[in-house]
Design a protein around this motif. Structure first.
Motif, PDB file in Angstrom:
ATOM      1  N   GLY A 186       0.809  -1.208   0.000  1.00  0.00           N
ATOM      2  CA  GLY A 186       0.000   0.000   0.000  1.00  0.00           C
ATOM      3  C   GLY A 186       0.844   1.259   0.000  1.00  0.00           C
ATOM      4  N   TYR A 187       1.938   1.246   0.773  1.00  0.00           N
ATOM      5  CA  TYR A 187       2.830   2.411   0.798  1.00  0.00           C
ATOM      6  C   TYR A 187       3.466   2.633  -0.573  1.00  0.00           C
ATOM      7  CZ  TYR A 187       6.726   5.475   1.599  1.00  0.00           C
ATOM      8  OH  TYR A 187       7.610   6.513   1.479  1.00  0.00           O
ATOM      9  N   PHE A 188       4.012   1.563  -1.158  1.00  0.00           N
ATOM     10  CA  PHE A 188       4.646   1.697  -2.467  1.00  0.00           C
ATOM     11  C   PHE A 188       3.644   2.193  -3.509  1.00  0.00           C
ATOM     12  CE2 PHE A 188       7.471  -1.911  -0.838  1.00  0.00           C
ATOM     13  CZ  PHE A 188       8.444  -1.033  -0.400  1.00  0.00           C
ATOM     14  N   VAL A 189       2.436   1.655  -3.465  1.00  0.00           N
ATOM     15  CA  VAL A 189       1.387   2.074  -4.404  1.00  0.00           C
ATOM     16  C   VAL A 189       1.067   3.559  -4.211  1.00  0.00           C
ATOM     17  CG1 VAL A 189      -1.058   1.795  -5.010  1.00  0.00           C
ATOM     18  CG2 VAL A 189       0.404  -0.221  -4.731  1.00  0.00           C
ATOM     19  N   SER A 190       0.955   4.004  -2.948  1.00  0.00           N
ATOM     20  CA  SER A 190       0.629   5.419  -2.699  1.00  0.00           C
ATOM     21  C   SER A 190       1.701   6.342  -3.274  1.00  0.00           C
ATOM     22  CB  SER A 190       0.452   5.680  -1.203  1.00  0.00           C
ATOM     23  OG  SER A 190       1.697   5.665  -0.513  1.00  0.00           O
ATOM     24  N   GLN A 191       2.955   5.916  -3.208  1.00  0.00           N
ATOM     25  CA  GLN A 191       4.035   6.730  -3.766  1.00  0.00           C
ATOM     26  C   GLN A 191       3.998   6.726  -5.289  1.00  0.00           C
ATOM     27  OE1 GLN A 191       5.904   8.695  -1.590  1.00  0.00           O
ATOM     28  NE2 GLN A 191       4.227   7.847  -0.390  1.00  0.00           N
ATOM     29  N   LEU A 192       3.703   5.576  -5.870  1.00  0.00           N
ATOM     30  CA  LEU A 192       3.627   5.493  -7.333  1.00  0.00           C
ATOM     31  C   LEU A 192       2.424   6.251  -7.876  1.00  0.00           C
ATOM     32  CD1 LEU A 192       4.741   1.812  -7.892  1.00  0.00           C
ATOM     33  CD2 LEU A 192       5.973   3.891  -8.551  1.00  0.00           C
ATOM     34  N   GLU A 193       1.353   6.318  -7.111  1.00  0.00           N
ATOM     35  CA  GLU A 193       0.192   7.088  -7.554  1.00  0.00           C
ATOM     36  C   GLU A 193       0.515   8.578  -7.619  1.00  0.00           C
ATOM     37  OE1 GLU A 193      -3.498   4.226  -6.192  1.00  0.00           O
ATOM     38  OE2 GLU A 193      -2.738   5.694  -4.736  1.00  0.00           O
ATOM     39  N   LYS A 194       1.456   9.039  -6.798  1.00  0.00           N
ATOM     40  CA  LYS A 194       1.874  10.443  -6.832  1.00  0.00           C
ATOM     41  C   LYS A 194       2.765  10.736  -8.029  1.00  0.00           C
ATOM     42  CE  LYS A 194       2.044  10.939  -1.793  1.00  0.00           C
ATOM     43  NZ  LYS A 194       2.951  11.111  -0.661  1.00  0.00           N
ATOM     44  N   THR A 195       3.665   9.815  -8.332  1.00  0.00           N
ATOM     45  CA  THR A 195       4.697  10.077  -9.339  1.00  0.00           C
ATOM     46  C   THR A 195       4.493   9.332 -10.652  1.00  0.00           C
ATOM     47  OG1 THR A 195       6.077   8.271  -8.507  1.00  0.00           O
ATOM     48  CG2 THR A 195       6.412  10.459  -7.529  1.00  0.00           C
TER      49      THR A 195
END
Length: 151
Positions: free
Chosen positions: A48-57
């Motif tokens: 979930g953390y990795f996904v949240s970062q990828l959704e930003k960038t």
């Protein structure tokens, strides 16, 4: 393929052939729609953390890095034959696709040592793939600490 599915498949990929991600089709090694069982070292919270970062960038930059590997080799051609001349300990998982990409016999043999003259050790971590710092954090940390204590 969703970003969540992509992250799970990318982080859990096991295989010695180069990772292949085709545009619009996803991983050839894990068809779309096939669920991924997370290993003990990777939680849904981590994903979930990795996904949240990828959704930003977005993920385009990361994927393009792998798509551009042939160009990277051309750009780095000027360094062909250069030696790594600092004390080195090389740690790699026995299931890391980079092991075959960079030639397992080269990494584990004398030729690597000739290119990295201050190579003290090559550690082949059993049962680990590309994300060894997450898969085997205690072992990796132990190796790094032992190496750094020499200085």
């Amino acid at each position: 393929m969703s970003i969540t599915s992509f992250v799970k498949k990318f982080l859990t990929y096991r295989g010695l052939e180069p990772l292949y991600i085709s545009k619009g089709k996803g991983f050839r090694h894990s068809p779309n729609g096939v669920p991924v069982t997370l290993p003990p070292w990777l939680s849904e919270e981590d994903v979930g953390y990795f996904v949240s970062q990828l959704e930003k960038t977005t993920i385009t930059g990361g994927v393009n890095y792998y798509r551009a590997l042939p160009v990277d080799w051309e750009i780095g051609a000027a360094y062909n034959g250069a030696k790594v001349t600092v004390p080195t300990k090389f740690i790699i998982g026995d299931q890391d696709w980079c092991l075959e990409m960079f030639n397992k016999d080269y990494i584990l043999g004398d030729e690597f040592k000739s290119d990295v003259p201050l190579l003290e050790d090559v550690v082949l971590m059993e049962g680990a793939a590309h994300f060894i710092n997450q898969e085997k954090p205690d072992e990796v940390s132990k190796h790094i600490i032992q190496f750094l204590q020499k200085f």
